[in-house]
Structure formats: C-alpha cells, structure tokens
Design a protein around this motif. Structure first.
Motif, mmCIF file in Angstrom:
data_model
loop_
_atom_site.group_PDB
_atom_site.id
_atom_site.type_symbol
_atom_site.label_atom_id
_atom_site.label_comp_id
_atom_site.label_asym_id
_atom_site.label_seq_id
_atom_site.Cartn_x
_atom_site.Cartn_y
_atom_site.Cartn_z
ATOM 1 N N ALA A 146 0.687 -1.419 0.245
ATOM 2 C CA ALA A 146 0.268 -0.197 0.408
ATOM 3 C C ALA A 146 0.169 1.483 -0.084
ATOM 4 O O ALA A 146 -0.081 2.518 -1.043
ATOM 5 N N THR A 147 1.842 1.507 0.729
ATOM 6 C CA THR A 147 2.936 2.167 1.177
ATOM 7 C C THR A 147 3.270 2.587 -0.487
ATOM 8 O O THR A 147 3.836 3.953 -0.757
ATOM 9 N N ASP A 148 3.383 1.780 -1.305
ATOM 10 C CA ASP A 148 4.421 2.089 -3.034
ATOM 11 C C ASP A 148 3.152 3.360 -4.154
ATOM 12 O O ASP A 148 3.775 3.983 -4.812
ATOM 13 N N VAL A 149 1.643 3.185 -3.293
ATOM 14 C CA VAL A 149 0.916 3.963 -4.330
ATOM 15 C C VAL A 149 0.490 5.359 -3.579
ATOM 16 O O VAL A 149 -0.460 5.712 -3.850
ATOM 17 N N ILE A 150 0.575 5.003 -2.076
ATOM 18 C CA ILE A 150 0.236 6.649 -1.676
ATOM 19 C C ILE A 150 0.997 7.870 -1.731
ATOM 20 O O ILE A 150 2.326 7.630 -2.062
ATOM 21 N N HIS A 151 0.508 8.858 -2.342
ATOM 22 C CA HIS A 151 1.157 10.464 -2.531
ATOM 23 C C HIS A 151 1.827 10.873 -1.293
ATOM 24 O O HIS A 151 2.475 11.701 -1.498
ATOM 25 N N GLY A 152 0.559 10.392 -0.300
ATOM 26 C CA GLY A 152 0.378 11.618 0.248
ATOM 27 C C GLY A 152 -0.382 12.268 1.930
ATOM 28 O O GLY A 152 -1.746 10.966 0.752
ATOM 29 N N TYR A 153 -0.905 12.544 2.753
ATOM 30 C CA TYR A 153 -1.744 12.693 3.132
ATOM 31 C C TYR A 153 -2.105 13.902 3.518
ATOM 32 O O TYR A 153 -1.669 15.309 3.637
ATOM 33 N N THR A 154 -3.601 14.678 3.932
ATOM 34 C CA THR A 154 -3.888 15.713 4.024
ATOM 35 C C THR A 154 -5.068 15.874 4.575
ATOM 36 O O THR A 154 -5.402 14.241 5.535
ATOM 37 N N ILE A 155 -5.470 15.976 4.731
ATOM 38 C CA ILE A 155 -7.319 16.548 5.875
ATOM 39 C C ILE A 155 -8.703 16.727 4.504
ATOM 40 O O ILE A 155 -8.703 18.205 4.034
ATOM 41 N N ALA A 156 -9.610 16.108 5.281
ATOM 42 C CA ALA A 156 -11.034 16.482 4.407
ATOM 43 C C ALA A 156 -12.047 16.423 5.826
ATOM 44 O O ALA A 156 -11.748 16.279 6.689
ATOM 45 N N ASN A 157 -13.134 17.340 5.593
ATOM 46 C CA ASN A 157 -14.674 17.038 6.072
ATOM 47 C C ASN A 157 -15.718 16.920 4.796
ATOM 48 O O ASN A 157 -16.015 17.305 3.595
ATOM 49 N N ASP A 158 -15.798 15.334 4.939
ATOM 50 C CA ASP A 158 -16.570 14.952 4.799
ATOM 51 C C ASP A 158 -18.130 15.434 4.994
ATOM 52 O O ASP A 158 -18.796 14.713 5.634
ATOM 53 N N VAL A 159 -17.989 16.679 4.057
ATOM 54 C CA VAL A 159 -19.779 17.186 4.906
ATOM 55 C C VAL A 159 -21.199 16.401 4.215
ATOM 56 O O VAL A 159 -20.340 15.934 2.533
ATOM 57 N N THR A 160 -21.836 16.495 4.718
ATOM 58 C CA THR A 160 -23.070 15.256 4.928
ATOM 59 C C THR A 160 -24.704 16.055 4.848
ATOM 60 O O THR A 160 -24.816 16.681 6.738
ATOM 61 N N ALA A 161 -25.508 15.595 4.164
ATOM 62 C CA ALA A 161 -26.393 16.310 4.503
ATOM 63 C C ALA A 161 -26.927 15.049 5.647
ATOM 64 O O ALA A 161 -27.650 14.324 4.598
ATOM 65 N N ARG A 162 -27.826 15.382 6.767
ATOM 66 C CA ARG A 162 -27.633 14.104 7.003
ATOM 67 C C ARG A 162 -28.919 13.743 6.640
ATOM 68 O O ARG A 162 -29.815 12.110 6.557
ATOM 69 N N ASP A 163 -29.698 14.679 6.797
ATOM 70 C CA ASP A 163 -31.560 14.330 6.954
ATOM 71 C C ASP A 163 -31.810 13.727 5.637
ATOM 72 O O ASP A 163 -32.743 12.607 5.135
ATOM 73 N N LEU A 164 -30.812 14.167 4.340
ATOM 74 C CA LEU A 164 -31.274 13.395 3.224
ATOM 75 C C LEU A 164 -30.269 12.166 2.678
ATOM 76 O O LEU A 164 -31.373 10.939 1.963
ATOM 77 N N GLN A 165 -29.248 11.997 3.468
ATOM 78 C CA GLN A 165 -28.735 10.487 4.432
ATOM 79 C C GLN A 165 -30.000 9.625 4.422
ATOM 80 O O GLN A 165 -30.121 8.146 4.183
ATOM 81 N N ARG A 166 -30.683 9.688 5.732
ATOM 82 C CA ARG A 166 -31.917 8.458 6.058
ATOM 83 C C ARG A 166 -32.800 8.865 5.154
ATOM 84 O O ARG A 166 -32.997 7.572 4.935
ATOM 85 N N LYS A 167 -32.990 9.775 4.422
ATOM 86 C CA LYS A 167 -34.138 10.021 2.895
ATOM 87 C C LYS A 167 -33.849 9.034 2.039
ATOM 88 O O LYS A 167 -34.818 7.925 1.847
ATOM 89 N N ASP A 168 -32.233 9.232 1.401
ATOM 90 C CA ASP A 168 -32.498 8.702 0.579
ATOM 91 C C ASP A 168 -31.715 6.698 1.275
ATOM 92 O O ASP A 168 -31.531 5.472 -0.339
ATOM 93 N N GLY A 169 -31.449 6.654 1.637
ATOM 94 C CA GLY A 169 -31.564 5.348 1.883
ATOM 95 C C GLY A 169 -29.986 4.890 1.262
ATOM 96 O O GLY A 169 -29.328 4.197 1.386
#
Length: 276
Positions: A146-169
């Motif tokens: 796995a290390t061979d294919v990693i360019h590097g690391y950064t930070i993310a915010n996986d923003v989520t519309a929680r009500d739509l997640q429940r509604k859409d399934g």
C-alpha cells in the motif's frame, strides 16, 4: 510516473494569477503548522506527473491563498463507519468489510473556501477525516504494498446532509453537493501508514469549541487495508483521494459557522459555512 517523492509538504496556491504548485518550507510545530517565516518554493507543474522540480520563485506563505492541494483526476472514495464510536452514535452496526461510497470531484474545495448550505437540507453535518492521496495508477494492491501507491496525506471534511442520507437510504446526494469535500491545507508526504496505526489525533472544532477528538488508532480498517479493499473493486488514478472515516462527535453546522479540522503532523483545515 516519477519516482516516489522525497518527504515534503506539497501545496497548491495562487497569488491572484494562475494556480501553482509549491513546497512549503520552514519548521513546523507538533500539529504540523509551519512557523510565520515559512515560504513556498514554486514547482514546475504538478508533482504527481513531473516530480519535484523547483523554480527560482518564492512566496511568503502568509502572502498567498492556498487552494485544494489536489484535484482528483476521477473520484473521491469515502469510507463509512470506520470508527466504532461513530457508527454507534448514528445507531449503526459495524460493517464486516469497508463500506465504500463516492463523492464527485466537483465536491472538492480548498482551505478558506465556503461550504455552501443547500436548500434541500436542514441538517448539515461536519465530519473531520484523514485523507489519503493516491500517487499512481493502481489495481489489486496487496496490503503490504500500500505504501507504494500513496502520494501523501491531507485533511478532509466529509460534509454530509444527514437528513438526506436517511431519506435516500444511500450516500450520493447527501455527500455529493458542490463544496462538500474541503481538502487541505497541503499534502504531507513524510508520514507512513504505521503512524496512523499507532495513533494520530483527529480533532474538529466548531466556532472554537472542540466537537470531535479521536485517534486514527481507533479505525476499524487501517489505511493499507482500505487501499487493498478499494483497489480490489476499482482502479485508482493519480490524484484520487481516499477518505478514511470520521471519529465520533459529528454534528450540525449552520451558515456563519467556522469549522477547523486538525490532524497531528499534517496541519489544520478551516472553512466557513455560507448559504448558497
């Protein structure tokens, strides 16, 4: 494809003209934050494709605007319920294998860019996460490679519309709006997957108040295992991004709020929420 990069902090920035890539120099503190005297040495093109080729052009970090450090060539792959406490807070069981979903590359924004609050939701959540940037075309990668294919690391915010997640399934709409994947502030290449197995803090602040305080040692599936699983299903391309899941403590954010996500050894990603 150039040889694996020397350990550096790679950024993408603008001084008001066309975006450039650069290397952030200077000392950093325990959280990965550079000192006030840090400068960016510009690069001759995207280091994913041309390697590290320094130009005789320097800028003070304080004088530039940082952009998303990578533009995913094809996709952002998310992993759901990869922290037991987070799965529990949402009332979900832990998956037997990594739970994958996709975010479009059009969801990516950079440090300081606004997260837009869509009219379709009334429950917009932050999710601070470690993100892995892929460095080469890869498929069926063994855990030990796995290390061979990693360019590097950064930070993310996986923003989520929680009500739509429940509604859409399912996750596509809830996580796929424009601006729902802030990335930054740069890509740190001087970290190994073992670092995250040993434990690195992932903290999210909302308007200065600590909301998430987790550690990567609590991941259900570690970084090498995630890369092996994802590449058993789909080919990853240079610049694709893998989100590794979020610790417990996710919650709502509203227009005017500021979200800061800090990961030790990488830095801090900050974005404000705004109405579209």
């Amino acid at each position: 494809m150039p040889d694996r990069l020397k350990p550096v902090r790679i950024c993408r920035f603008t001084t008001g003209e066309d975006p450039l890539y650069g290397v952030v120099t200077g000392e950093v503190d325990q959280f990965g934050q550079p000192d006030e005297d840090s400068v960016i040495v510009a690069l001759a093109g995207d280091p994913l494709y041309v390697g590290i080729k320094l130009l005789e052009q320097e800028h003070k970090l304080a004088d530039v605007r940082l952009l998303a450090p990578v533009l995913p060539r094809s996709k952002v792959v998310g992993i759901g319920r990869n922290y037991a406490a987070h799965a529990a807070e949402l009332g979900h069981d832990l998956p037997d294998e990594p739970l994958m979903f996709l975010k479009p590359n059009t969801s990516v924004i950079g440090p300081g860019d606004p997260i837009f609050y869509p009219r379709q939701t009334e429950e917009l959540h932050f999710e601070g996460e470690l993100a892995v940037v892929i460095g080469r075309i890869c498929r069926d990668v063994p855990v030990e490679k796995a290390t061979d294919v990693i360019h590097g690391y950064t930070i993310a915010n996986d923003v989520t519309a929680r009500d739509l997640q429940r509604k859409d399934g399912q996750f596509t709409r809830a996580k796929g709006f424009d601006s729902f994947c802030p990335l930054g502030p740069w890509i740190e290449t001087d970290l190994d997957p073992q670092t995250f197995i040993d434990g690195v803090s992932v903290q999210t602040y909302l308007n200065g108040d600590l909301k998430q305080d987790g550690s990567t040692k609590d991941m259900v599936f570690d970084v090498p295992s995630l890369i092996a699983h994802v590449t058993s299903v789909m080919t990853l391309l240079p610049g694709d991004v893998l989100l590794t899941g979020t610790p417990e403590g996710v919650g709502p954010m509203n227009p005017g709020d500021e979200v800061e996500i800090s990961i030790a050894g990488i830095g801090t990603l900050t974005n404000k929420v705004a109405m579209r």
